[in-house]
Write a protein that holds these residues in place. Structure first.
Motif, mmCIF file in Angstrom:
data_model
loop_
_atom_site.group_PDB
_atom_site.id
_atom_site.type_symbol
_atom_site.label_atom_id
_atom_site.label_comp_id
_atom_site.label_asym_id
_atom_site.label_seq_id
_atom_site.Cartn_x
_atom_site.Cartn_y
_atom_site.Cartn_z
ATOM 1 N N LEU A 302 0.835 -1.196 0.000
ATOM 2 C CA LEU A 302 0.000 0.000 0.000
ATOM 3 C C LEU A 302 0.868 1.243 0.000
ATOM 4 O O LEU A 302 1.979 1.251 0.541
ATOM 5 N N ASP A 303 0.325 2.289 -0.563
ATOM 6 C CA ASP A 303 0.935 3.612 -0.516
ATOM 7 C C ASP A 303 0.433 4.331 0.730
ATOM 8 O O ASP A 303 -0.687 4.052 1.195
ATOM 9 N N PRO A 304 1.206 5.244 1.320
ATOM 10 C CA PRO A 304 0.698 5.992 2.480
ATOM 11 C C PRO A 304 -0.658 6.643 2.248
ATOM 12 O O PRO A 304 -1.475 6.735 3.171
ATOM 13 N N ASP A 321 2.362 11.050 22.863
ATOM 14 C CA ASP A 321 1.436 11.608 21.884
ATOM 15 C C ASP A 321 2.151 12.474 20.853
ATOM 16 O O ASP A 321 1.806 12.463 19.670
ATOM 17 N N LEU A 322 3.166 13.210 21.300
ATOM 18 C CA LEU A 322 3.964 14.006 20.352
ATOM 19 C C LEU A 322 4.820 13.088 19.487
ATOM 20 O O LEU A 322 4.945 13.298 18.274
ATOM 21 N N HIS A 323 5.406 12.059 20.109
ATOM 22 C CA HIS A 323 6.251 11.106 19.400
ATOM 23 C C HIS A 323 5.501 10.471 18.229
ATOM 24 O O HIS A 323 5.990 10.428 17.093
ATOM 25 N N GLU A 324 4.286 9.979 18.469
ATOM 26 C CA GLU A 324 3.613 9.296 17.377
ATOM 27 C C GLU A 324 2.968 10.260 16.394
ATOM 28 O O GLU A 324 2.837 9.943 15.203
ATOM 29 N N THR A 325 2.584 11.445 16.841
ATOM 30 C CA THR A 325 2.111 12.455 15.894
ATOM 31 C C THR A 325 3.194 12.737 14.858
ATOM 32 O O THR A 325 2.930 12.785 13.645
ATOM 33 N N ASN A 326 4.432 12.898 15.316
ATOM 34 C CA ASN A 326 5.535 13.151 14.393
ATOM 35 C C ASN A 326 5.847 11.920 13.546
ATOM 36 O O ASN A 326 6.252 12.044 12.382
ATOM 37 N N ALA A 327 5.639 10.725 14.108
ATOM 38 C CA ALA A 327 5.840 9.506 13.330
ATOM 39 C C ALA A 327 4.837 9.419 12.181
ATOM 40 O O ALA A 327 5.189 9.022 11.060
ATOM 41 N N PHE A 328 3.580 9.779 12.444
ATOM 42 C CA PHE A 328 2.563 9.751 11.392
ATOM 43 C C PHE A 328 2.925 10.728 10.269
ATOM 44 O O PHE A 328 2.788 10.411 9.082
ATOM 45 N N LYS A 329 3.402 11.900 10.653
ATOM 46 C CA LYS A 329 3.778 12.886 9.644
ATOM 47 C C LYS A 329 4.963 12.397 8.812
ATOM 48 O O LYS A 329 4.997 12.570 7.586
ATOM 49 N N ALA A 330 5.921 11.761 9.486
ATOM 50 C CA ALA A 330 7.105 11.276 8.777
ATOM 51 C C ALA A 330 6.764 10.132 7.834
ATOM 52 O O ALA A 330 7.298 10.040 6.725
ATOM 53 N N ALA A 331 5.870 9.234 8.262
ATOM 54 C CA ALA A 331 5.565 8.047 7.466
ATOM 55 C C ALA A 331 4.518 8.302 6.387
ATOM 56 O O ALA A 331 4.592 7.722 5.295
ATOM 57 N N ALA A 334 2.134 14.430 3.751
ATOM 58 C CA ALA A 334 1.009 15.365 3.825
ATOM 59 C C ALA A 334 -0.312 14.652 4.059
ATOM 60 O O ALA A 334 -1.267 15.249 4.593
ATOM 61 N N HIS A 335 -0.378 13.366 3.701
ATOM 62 C CA HIS A 335 -1.617 12.605 3.898
ATOM 63 C C HIS A 335 -1.974 12.471 5.375
ATOM 64 O O HIS A 335 -3.144 12.236 5.709
ATOM 65 N N ALA A 336 -0.993 12.604 6.265
ATOM 66 C CA ALA A 336 -1.271 12.512 7.702
ATOM 67 C C ALA A 336 -2.300 13.554 8.127
ATOM 68 O O ALA A 336 -3.110 13.294 9.027
ATOM 69 N N PRO A 383 -1.481 22.188 20.532
ATOM 70 C CA PRO A 383 -1.060 22.717 19.230
ATOM 71 C C PRO A 383 0.085 21.942 18.599
ATOM 72 O O PRO A 383 0.264 21.986 17.380
ATOM 73 N N GLU A 384 0.866 21.203 19.413
ATOM 74 C CA GLU A 384 1.939 20.389 18.841
ATOM 75 C C GLU A 384 1.418 19.071 18.276
ATOM 76 O O GLU A 384 2.087 18.434 17.469
ATOM 77 N N CYS A 385 0.218 18.689 18.710
ATOM 78 C CA CYS A 385 -0.441 17.491 18.174
ATOM 79 C C CYS A 385 -1.582 17.995 17.295
ATOM 80 O O CYS A 385 -2.704 18.191 17.758
ATOM 81 N N ASP A 386 -1.265 18.218 16.023
ATOM 82 C CA ASP A 386 -2.148 19.017 15.163
ATOM 83 C C ASP A 386 -2.786 18.212 14.033
ATOM 84 O O ASP A 386 -3.033 18.743 12.948
ATOM 85 N N LEU A 387 -3.071 16.933 14.288
ATOM 86 C CA LEU A 387 -3.763 16.129 13.296
ATOM 87 C C LEU A 387 -5.254 16.018 13.644
ATOM 88 O O LEU A 387 -5.713 16.592 14.633
ATOM 89 N N ASP A 388 -5.992 15.278 12.833
ATOM 90 C CA ASP A 388 -7.429 15.097 13.042
ATOM 91 C C ASP A 388 -7.641 13.902 13.960
ATOM 92 O O ASP A 388 -7.627 12.751 13.517
#
Length: 426
Positions: A302-304, A321-331, A334-336, A383-388
């Protein structure tokens, strides 16, 4: 000889759950989609001396669950959960009489094993800790089983009539993902056609509460336990302990289709990494979790951008929570920012090794029903955890590919991808 990758595929055809609140898969799903929380002041022992005095407890009656008095006396609460969840999964799959015992295996995950029984038996043989030299004659005749978590896998194997591969996965808080991933690999490699696999933990006990108090990982919001677990909220201050089990019937896809089984989802990919950094600490960039996500997606082909939902570890600690928020963005790139993320720990607490199996169950049910569970108690976004993070209210949305992740002490990072049964593979 290993079967070529892609020739055999592992699917989920049965789900069994014992979770905080009322046991059962339907009850579990109703709880999650309602956004209700189960955290309360601990009732199983007097926790008044502890810093954190709350947990998400299962309203579990072993007699009502169909266990005999002998089973109740012999089995630790962890084993009781595992057997009851496995029984529901087997019934849900309708596989009885339709599988070869020698091609059927069992694999159970746990972080803590038989904590409650070991805690109780130590108090008895040591005269409440007063005796350095313990009186072993006062111990339970089942004490050996409490020391060896493989006894739990054996009980599930006997229940299922499984004579194939059997094992235990104990990798801390990632155990529930890892056990499903490893069991699926046994199916893909041709070692089994059916695996009864899942994870169980019942560790709400004085020793566990004391350990997490010592490192201040659990929330001290004892006056408002129902809202204490606040993943991704700027007021978060730790998780609430939980307990429970989720067990699955995993089948080789062709085996399931030939017998007309209902398929919830395919276990499309799994990967694990270690940060080799700290027993309890996490690097804020989430590099190792991101790497696990990338490899799980690659195994799933699958593609991200194919990811429709992320079930987060979401422990409500400042660093996780910050650690995995940044992991989602890295992996995911922009789709995160376009992908719904939620943490069911906000509702059922953190049941250590079992929680990731419960989260896999939540992902399979999300795919089945087209509803994404919310993150309860998320009222003040960080604000540092800024995903949906799907705050407060469940969301109707078709999900064809769900990603679930976990972090564990020792630096373990795991990711698993579930896809809808109708979805093809590239």
């Amino acid at each position: 000889m290993a079967v070529p990758d892609g020739a055999r595929r592992a699917v989920i055809t049965g789900i069994g759950v014992v979770a905080p609140g009322e046991p059962g898969t339907k009850q579990f799903w109703d709880l999650l989609t309602s956004g209700r929380t189960t955290t309360r002041t601990i009732t199983s022992f007097d926790a008044s001396a502890f810093r954190s005095r709350m947990a998400a407890e299962c309203d579990f009656d072993p007699v009502a669950a169909g266990l005999t008095q002998r089973q109740i006396r012999r089995w630790d609460r962890t084993t009781q959960f595992a057997v009851v969840a496995a029984r529901e999964a087997l019934e849900d799959s309708g596989i009885a009489g339709e599988c070869d015992p020698e091609r059927t295996g069992t694999m159970i995950g746990t972080a803590c094993g038989m904590t409650i029984s070991l805690d109780r038996e130590y108090a008895i043989v040591s005269d409440e800790g007063a005796a350095w030299l313990v009186e072993e004659a006062h111990g339970s005749p089942y004490l050996y089983d409490y020391f060896v978590p493989s006894s739990m896998a054996a009980e599930v194997a006997w229940l299922a009539g499984a004579e194939g591969p059997v094992g235990i996965v104990s990798a801390g808080c990632t155990s529930g993902i890892d056990v499903v991933g490893h069991a699926s690999d046994l199916i893909r490699d041709g070692e089994a056609d059916v695996m009864v696999a899942g994870a169980s933990d019942a560790a709400i006990s004085p020793i566990t509460v004391a350990c997490f108090d010592a490192i201040k990982a659990t929330s001290p919001r004892n006056d408002e336990p129902e809202s204490a677990s606040r993943p991704f909220d700027r007021t978060r201050d730790g998780f609430a302990l939980g307990e429970g089990a989720a067990v699955f019937v995993l089948e080789e896809r062709g085996h399931a289709l030939r017998r007309g089984a209902h398929v919830y989802a395919e276990v499309a990919g799994h990967a694990a990494r270690c940060n080799a950094f700290s027993m309890t600490g996490l690097r804020p960039d989430g590099a190792e979790m991101a790497e696990a996500i990338r490899h799980a997606l690659a195994r799933a082909r699958l593609d991200p951008t194919d990811v429709d939902y992320v079930n987060a570890h979401g422990s409500a600690t400042r660093q996780n929570d910050l650690h995995e928020t940044n992991a989602f963005k890295a992996a995911l790139g922009a789709h995160a920012y376009r992908t719904p993320v939620s943490s069911i720990k906000s509702m059922i607490g953190h049941s250590l090794g079992a929680i990731c199996a419960l989260e896999v169950a939540a992902c399979a049910l999300t795919i089945e029903h087209g509803v994404i569970p919310p993150t309860a108690n998320l009222r003040h976004p960080d604000p540092e955890c800024d995903l949906d993070y799907v705050p407060l209210v469940a969301r109707e949305q078709r999900v064809s590919a769900a990603l679930s992740v976990a972090s564990g002490f020792g630096g373990f990072q795991s990711a698993i991808v579930l896809t809808a049964p109708h979805r093809g593979r590239a």
